[in-house]
Design an enzyme around this catalytic site. Structure first.
Site, PDB file in Angstrom:
ATOM      1  N   LYS A 132       0.858  -1.187   0.000  1.00  0.00           N
ATOM      2  CA  LYS A 132       0.000   0.000   0.000  1.00  0.00           C
ATOM      3  C   LYS A 132       0.893   1.236   0.000  1.00  0.00           C
ATOM      4  CE  LYS A 132      -4.093  -1.910   2.242  1.00  0.00           C
ATOM      5  NZ  LYS A 132      -5.038  -1.738   3.370  1.00  0.00           N
ATOM      6  N   HIS A 135       2.084   6.965   2.392  1.00  0.00           N
ATOM      7  CA  HIS A 135       1.517   8.276   2.093  1.00  0.00           C
ATOM      8  C   HIS A 135       1.772   9.281   3.218  1.00  0.00           C
ATOM      9  CE1 HIS A 135      -1.805   7.357   4.801  1.00  0.00           C
ATOM     10  NE2 HIS A 135      -2.101   6.275   4.101  1.00  0.00           N
ATOM     11  N   HIS A 138       1.360   8.571   6.901  1.00  0.00           N
ATOM     12  CA  HIS A 138       2.352   7.772   7.624  1.00  0.00           C
ATOM     13  C   HIS A 138       3.454   8.625   8.244  1.00  0.00           C
ATOM     14  CE1 HIS A 138       0.885   4.449   4.850  1.00  0.00           C
ATOM     15  NE2 HIS A 138       0.671   3.986   6.051  1.00  0.00           N
TER      16      HIS A 138
END
Length: 580
Positions: A132, A135, A138
Site C-alpha cells: 500500500k 503516504h 504515515h
C-alpha cells in the site's frame, strides 16, 4: 550545572522551618517578567501558620536571608521582598559563567543524561502496510516515533526501534486475488506500490458489484496462513518490492530501524497466546468466533479469532508483546499509533493483564491526530492519497529554487536543499502537540516564513557564520585547554543575552519533559524560542568587538546557543546546516 531552585530552597529552608524543603521547592516560581527576578517564593501559604500578613512574612524572610552571611549570597545580585513574594535576582555574571561553561564544555552532549541507564525501551513506529502507499498520513507515526526514540536515547535508555510492518491479514488475500485477475509482473516490477494500489482500488470497485470477491479474498488469505506455496511466493514478492520503496523514503528522512519484524513474524506464535488465554479461562466462544469479554471494564469484547479460525490484529499484537518482553526484557514498550486505535490498545492491554502479565502496565500507547487532505479524508481503497516521497521531493525542489533565487551561501546546493526541504516537512509535523488533527496543505508545508524549521536552521547557520568570521575553533581550544580562558562573563549580562542564557539553562529539563510527555513539540517550541532570542542578541549586541575578554564571552555564548539548537534539531530528526 548548579540547580538554582535547589540552592534557593536550601537558603529558604533555614529561615522557614514551618514547611519542608520539598514543599518549598514546589512553591518556588519563575516570574514571567524578569524584572521581578529570576525566581520568586510566594508567602501566602505561611500566613495561616505564622498568623501574619504575607507581605510581612516575605519582608522578614528576605531580611533574614540577607543578614545570614551565607556564602551562597555571592551568587545573587539582590534578594528582596515585593509584596507577598521573596524575589531572587541571580548574579548575572556568575549565572552566565556557570551556564555557558557547562554548555560549551559538554558540546554535543549538552542536554543528554544517564536517567535511563540500564533500562530498555522499545519504540514501535511508522509500521506502513505492505503493498500500500507510503503516504503523507504515515509521516506522523514515522517522525513522531523517530523523535521519541532520539529523546529516550538522549536520556540514556537502551532504545530498540521496531517497524511493525503491516504484512499480514485479509488485505493480502484481496491483493493476491486482484493481482491474479487484473495485474502483471512487468507493472509491479516497474512501479510496485502504484501498481499494487491500482489493483487494490480495482478490487474494491469490483467487490461492490460482486460481493463473492470478498469470500474469495478470505479463502486466499486462509491459504496464505496455511503456507500454500504460490500464495506465499506472491506475498513474499509484494513484501520485498514494498520494502524497497519504503527504504528509499526512510533514507531521505535519515531513519533506520533495529527490526522490521511485522505481523507475519508472529504468525506461528499465536497458538501459545490462545493456550494461555484458555488456561486463564478468559476465552469464550461467540457465534463461532473466540472472544475475551471485557464488559466488566466498560469495553466491547476483544475478538481474538474469527469464526473461520483466522487471527486478527489484536492476537498478533499480544503475541508480539510477549515475544518482546521475553527477548528484550523491556522496561517500557511504546506504540506510536494514531488515536483512532485507542480502543484497540485499551482492549489488548487489558487482555494481557487478564492473562496474568503484570508488565502490561509497561505497554504505552502514544496516540496522535490524523492528517486529512483539503479535498477530504485520505482513502487507500479509493486511491485518494498523497505519496510521502512526492511531498519530500517537492519540498527539496522548492528549497533548491529558493537557494538559487536568493543566492544563498552554501557549500553544496543539493545537500543544503535536502537538509532544509526535508527539515521543513519534519519540523511542521512536530511543531504542534501530536494529538492535534490537521489538514495537509502544500502551501503550508512549503512556506518557510515564521516559526519554521528553515528559520531555526538559518539561525544555527548564522551563529556558525559569526564563529567562522571570528576565527573561533571550539574543538581546537577544547583540546588546548583554553576554551573558557580569557572570557569576561560579566560582559554578557544584557537583557537579550540573559534571556538566551536562561533558555540554554532550561534545555536539559526540556529534553526530560519531552520524554516524560512523549511530546517532541516541547523541544520544537523551545528551539524556536532560542532562535528568536539568539537573533535578538545578534541584533542588540556587537559580538566581534575589540575588547578580547568581552568578545570571547560573546563567542562562547554564540557557540553554546548554536550547539543547543543543533542538539534540539537532532532530537527532532532534522539536520543543522553550517551554511545557509
Amino acid at each position: 550545572m548548579k540547580d538554582w531552585k535547589e540552592l534557593i530552597a536550601d537558603l529558604l529552608a533555614k529561615e522557614v522551618p514551618e514547611i519542608t524543603k520539598e514543599e518549598i521547592l514546589a512553591l518556588i516560581e519563575t516570574p514571567q517578567d524578569s524584572k521581578l527576578g529570576d525566581y520568586a517564593f510566594p508567602c501566602f501559604r505561611l500566613a495561616k501558620v505564622l498568623r501574619k500578613a504575607p507581605p510581612m512574612i516575605a519582608a522578614g524572610i528576605a531580611e533574614k536571608i540577607n543578614a545570614s552571611g551565607a556564602e551562597e549570597l555571592a551568587l545573587f545580585d539582590k534578594i528582596e521582598c515585593v509584596n507577598a513574594y521573596v524575589n531572587f535576582f541571580l548574579s548575572r555574571g556568575a549565572y552566565a559563567a556557570e551556564v555557558i561553561g557547562e554548555a560549551v564544555q559538554s558540546g554535543k552532549e549538552f542536554g543528554r543524561s544517564d536517567l535511563g541507564q540500564g533500562k530498555t525501551v522499545i519504540v514501535e513506529y511508522s509500521s506502513p502496510n505492505i503493498a500500500k502507499p507510503f503516504h503523507i498520513g504515515h509521516i506522523r507515526s514515522t517522525v513522531i516515533g523517530n523523535s521519541i526514540y532520539k529523546i529516550y536515547d538522549a536520556l540514556g535508555y537502551n532504545v530498540i526501534r521496531i517497524n511493525h510492518l503491516g504484512d499480514y491479514g485479509t488485505q493480502f488475500g484481496k491483493m493476491i486475488v486482484a493481482f491474479r485477475r487484473w495485474g502483471s509482473e512487468e507493472d509491479v516490477k516497474r512501479e510496485p506500490i502504484k501498481s499494487l494500489l491500482s489493483y487494490y482500488v480495482k478490487f474494491h470497485e469490483e467487490a461492490e458489484k460482486d460481493p463473492a470477491l470478498e469470500d474469495e479474498a478470505r479463502a486466499t488469505f486462509t491459504k496464505l496462513e496455511n503456507g500454500e506455496p504460490e500464495e506465499q511466493r506472491l506475498w513474499q514478492w509484494f513484501r520485498e518490492e514494498s520494502l524497497k520503496e519504503f527504504t528509499r523514503v526512510y533514507d531521505m528522512l535519515g531513519i533506520t530501524f533495529d527490526s522490521y519484524a511485522g505481523e507475519s513474524f508472529y504468525s506461528d506464535k499465536m497458538g501459545r497466546v490462545l493456550d494461555i488465554m484458555k488456561d486463564k479461562g478468559i476465552l469464550e466462544e461467540s457465534q463461532g468466533a473466540q472472544i475475551v469479554d471485557l464488559s466488566a471494564y466498560d469495553m466491547a469484547p476483544a475478538l481474538i479469532t474469527k469464526s473461520d479460525g483466522s487471527t486478527l490484529y489484536i492476537t498478533r499484537d499480544i503475541a508480539a508483546a510477549l515475544y518482546r518482553k521475553e527477548n528484550y526484557n523491556f522496561d517500557k514498550n511504546i506504540y506510536v499509533v494514531a488515536s483512532q486505535q485507542n480502543l484497540h490498545f485499551q482492549q489488548w492491554f487489558k487482555v494481557v493483564e487478564l492473562m496474568g502479565f503484570d508488565w502490561s502496565k509497561e505497554c504505552v500507547h502514544i496516540p496522535f491526530g490524523l492528517v486529512s487532505l483539503e479535498e477530504g479524508t485520505m482513502s487507500t481503497r479509493h486511491g485518494r492519497v498523497v505519496f510521502l516521497e512526492d511531498v519530500l521531493k517537492r519540498a527539496v525542489e522548492k528549497t533548491r529554487e529558493i537557494i538559487i533565487e536568493k543566492n544563498v551561501n552554501t557549500d553544496n546546493i543539493d545537500v543544503t536543499a535536502k537538509q532544509v526541504g526535508i527539515g521543513a516537512v519534519v519540523f511542521q509535523e512536530l511543531s504542534a502537540a501530536r494529538i492535534k488533527d490537521y489538514v495537509f496543505s502544500w502551501n503550508k508545508v512549503l512556506n518557510f516564513d515564521g516559526e519554521t524549521g528553515p528559520y531555526v536552521q538559518y539561525t544555527h547557520a548564522r551563529a556558525a557564520s559569526v564563529l567562522r568570521k571570528a576565527g573561533f575553533d571550539a574543538a581546537a581550544e577544547k583540546q588546548n585547554g583554553t576554551l573558557l580562558s580569557g572570557a569576561d562573563f560579566s560582559k554578557v549580562t544584557g537583557d537579550s543575552a540573559m534571556e538566551l542564557i536562561r533558555l540554554i539553562y532550561k534545555y536539559p529539563a526540556v529534553v526530560k519533559e519531552a520524554g516524560e510527555k512523549y511530546e517532541p513539540s516541547v523541544i520544537t517550541r523551545h528551539i524556536v524560542d532560542m532562535a528568536q532570542c539568539f537573533n535578538k542578541f545578534y541584533h542588540d549586541e556587537h559580538i566581534i568587538v575589540e575588547d578580547e575578554a568581552e568578545k570571547k564571552a560573546k563567542l562562547l555564548l554564540t557557540y553554546a546557543a548554536k550547539e543547543t539548537i543543533a542538539s534540539g534539531l537532532g532530537l527532532l530528526g532534522i539536520e543543522a546546516p553550517e551554511r545557509m
